[in-house]
Design an enzyme around this catalytic site. Sequence first.
Site, PDB file in Angstrom:
ATOM      1  N   HIS A  53       0.822  -1.202   0.000  1.00  0.00           N
ATOM      2  CA  HIS A  53       0.000   0.000   0.000  1.00  0.00           C
ATOM      3  C   HIS A  53       0.864   1.264   0.000  1.00  0.00           C
ATOM      4  O   HIS A  53       1.578   1.529   0.960  1.00  0.00           O
ATOM      5  CB  HIS A  53      -0.871  -0.057   1.258  1.00  0.00           C
ATOM      6  CG  HIS A  53      -1.861   1.045   1.399  1.00  0.00           C
ATOM      7  ND1 HIS A  53      -1.791   1.984   2.399  1.00  0.00           N
ATOM      8  CD2 HIS A  53      -2.956   1.349   0.677  1.00  0.00           C
ATOM      9  CE1 HIS A  53      -2.813   2.816   2.299  1.00  0.00           C
ATOM     10  NE2 HIS A  53      -3.538   2.448   1.261  1.00  0.00           N
ATOM     11  N   HIS A  95      -1.141  10.161  -2.761  1.00  0.00           N
ATOM     12  CA  HIS A  95      -2.414   9.753  -2.175  1.00  0.00           C
ATOM     13  C   HIS A  95      -3.362  10.925  -2.012  1.00  0.00           C
ATOM     14  O   HIS A  95      -4.528  10.858  -2.395  1.00  0.00           O
ATOM     15  CB  HIS A  95      -2.208   9.086  -0.810  1.00  0.00           C
ATOM     16  CG  HIS A  95      -3.508   8.733  -0.161  1.00  0.00           C
ATOM     17  ND1 HIS A  95      -4.183   9.601   0.685  1.00  0.00           N
ATOM     18  CD2 HIS A  95      -4.293   7.627  -0.274  1.00  0.00           C
ATOM     19  CE1 HIS A  95      -5.312   9.033   1.064  1.00  0.00           C
ATOM     20  NE2 HIS A  95      -5.407   7.842   0.500  1.00  0.00           N
TER      21      HIS A  95
HETATM   22  O1  G3P Z   1      -6.698   1.465  -2.523  1.00  0.00           O
HETATM   23  C1  G3P Z   1      -7.009   0.772  -1.378  1.00  0.00           C
HETATM   24  C2  G3P Z   1      -6.838   1.754  -0.301  1.00  0.00           C
HETATM   25  O2  G3P Z   1      -5.659   2.350  -0.560  1.00  0.00           O
HETATM   26  C3  G3P Z   1      -7.916   2.768  -0.271  1.00  0.00           C
HETATM   27  O3  G3P Z   1      -7.639   3.689   0.672  1.00  0.00           O
HETATM   28  O4  G3P Z   1      -7.248   6.023   1.097  1.00  0.00           O
HETATM   29  O5  G3P Z   1      -5.389   4.416   1.319  1.00  0.00           O
HETATM   30  O6  G3P Z   1      -6.229   4.998  -0.920  1.00  0.00           O
HETATM   31  P1  G3P Z   1      -6.557   4.818   0.522  1.00  0.00           P
HETATM   32 CA    CA Z   2      -5.193   3.648  -2.537  1.00  0.00          CA
END
Ligand code: G3P
Ligand code: CA
Length: 763
Positions: A53, A95
């Site tokens: 992530h 992000h």
């Molecule tokens: O993409 C999955 C997850 O990353 C969604 O949450 O806010 O971390 O992009 P975020």
């Molecule tokens: Ca994401």
Amino acid sequence: MKRSLIAGLASVSLSLSLAPVLPVLAVPSQSVTTENGQSTLRPIVNKVDVIAHRGASAYGPEHTFPAYKKAIQMKADYVELDLQMTKDGQLIAMHDESLARTTNAKELYPDRAPWSVKDFTLEEIQRLDAGSWFNKANPNLARKEYAGLKVPTLDEAIQFVKQNGNGKVGLYIETKAPNVYPGMEEKLIDTLKKYNLLNNGHIMLQSFSEESLRKLKTLAPNLPLVQLYSKDMLQGKDVYQEFKRISDYAAGVGPTQSLVVPKLIEAAHQNHLVVHPYTVNKQDDMVALLSLGVDGEFTNNPDQLVELLDKPFISHGVASGDVTDTSAVLWARASGPANVKFEISSDKNFKNKSIVKTGQADAEHDFTVNVNVAGLKADTTYYYRAQAVPGKYTVSGSFKTAPNKNSLKPLTMVWGGDTGGQGEIPPFKSFEAMASLNPDFFLFSGDTIYADNKTPAVPNPPSTTVQDFWAKYKENRTDAGLRTLLQKTGTFSIWDDHEVSNDFSGPSNPLTPTGLRAFENYWPISGERSSADKLYHKYSWGKTMDMMILNNRGYRDPNTKVDGPDKTMLGEEQLKWLEQQLLESDAQVKLVATSVPISIPTGSQNHRDGWANGNNVNPNDPTGYENEFRKISDFIVEKGIKNVYFVTTDVHFADIIQYDANHDGKADYHELVSGPLGAVKVKPGTLDPTFGPKRLYAEGDFFNFGVFRIDPKQNEATVEIRDESGKVHFSNTFQLERVNTNNNHQNQHDNNNQGQHGNNEQH
Ligand code: G3P
Ligand code: CA
């Protein structure tokens, strides 16, 4: 076993051989059904994907090359990448919509609040430092080389991952705020085309925006798309309908992790959608989701998930049970073949010398392990931890040994039953409330699974193979509250009918050996109980309580047999044993744990399952087992055995009953009924009058459990019925009759009526 399906999370009949590392693509590779057409609670891809992530963002600044590099080094399958678009239409990896959090934009461009990406050109963004913030926020992980890192463009990120991942690591790209960036989808697809990535199986696209995903579907029909879900997005929606609806464009769903329950997995897998929850950073949570059958996980800590997938791990919590003053049975399940090691200590931090026990997890037992621990000290809290060697992940638990034989100590026990029936599936709320009471032990009073009912684990019941039965136990162990309770306290588990099939009679049902095998695999059952499949045994809590656990299933005549002097539910040997235990007991309380009730008629007409024949409902019903219970009842009355409490569940409502079996105006014994924990809730029915029942309380239509406390100093026992949130609905304190501890018989004549006094509340 590198990231192939984890044994036992899948059907064991699937090959356990290694899945090839390639292809990375995580779309369903096969039908969701197993050979017998069952179980949706398992991954539907040939390997579970590790999705780093924002890169390995627990270890380096998110969306920078070092974070991507760490993800690749840690053997992630995908690097996750959030897309934003600059003022001059360039796609970058970031992000937030604002540059403020992860760069020094505020310092460099102080008058350009709120520092939205869309208001900056790429050239302006490339002047920013995207790493120093991380050093400040994480002094322990700070590195000089992070200072001055650049925000990557999509092009640069693709090139970096391609080169460093040797073409094996995929990109999992999210269109962030697509409504803010018209044309973002076209630019993304053009870029992927440029690198020949539209059909090579290394790209997945994700978004919270359905509109954006539908656009991408039109632009690149072969790319797998994942619909992300926040909690709000599924609020009030039927998950089955929703996933069916999106399956025309999506290949998977990405729910926030708290949304992942068996129903969600079933709905997704039925629609051939992979499930990739976000963002899972603790190994306990990773394991919980793996046990639910997810197909991959987004994580900031890819190394943690890789470790779990590379080596065996404890997959469904741990449990302890059948605890005495000197011994206990410990249970665990591993994700595959392993040597399961238990360390046991009276010190929470395992600093005292620990006892070490090991057991071999093998396919024959669905990788469950039971070990006996002897030589323990009485009245002591023990801590234990289990590890599936060579895996490193450990799961801890605790239990309290019984006081030694002659001591009178207070006791708090919780009891309940009926989980997974009539469409009720985890989460079951009551377990959390039970655990929060810190009981001395938990009596699981039967119907610990519903093998014959439809649930995601066995969508086409009844369970017939041992794999089906195992799947039911695993399904219930996905419940975090149940795992917590089992880990916190000792458990005494008894079986009833749904461990095999509705209202079955042990000896005459061909599924009995299979159901019994699974029951014994999945509960911490002592050698005494499991030997010859007896399952009945006496456990003592010092001199405070003797608990006689019955086996109401294994020896019974068929329910349809006409009742008479020779009809039995317990079998002659068990009946004699029970009488003997009752007679010999010098404990303050004699608790009889029975999986069926005394005077609540169960089963159906001419097919009564509990002791009562239901002659209040049908005076001509010739079945039931009243002749046998009459023997028990007469024995208690004639021998003057005091303070006998029958405890059960089974009927799906709560009931507290006092009996005057010989109609002399004095209470002879009591029956305490709680439940259900997680099965259909019904209203109380009428009682069969045969044994002189007097209802002290009855309430239905709610999930509930029972609490039974003994205060030896006050010579009192208190029963409570609590709802699933822990709220007390009924509480009653019974004054116990004095027990003559010098001989084995009770004071027969010099007592007042046994019964409730004071403090009888109904809420
Ligand atoms: O993409 C999955 C997850 O990353 C969604 O949450 O806010 O971390 O992009 P975020
Ligand atoms: Ca994401």
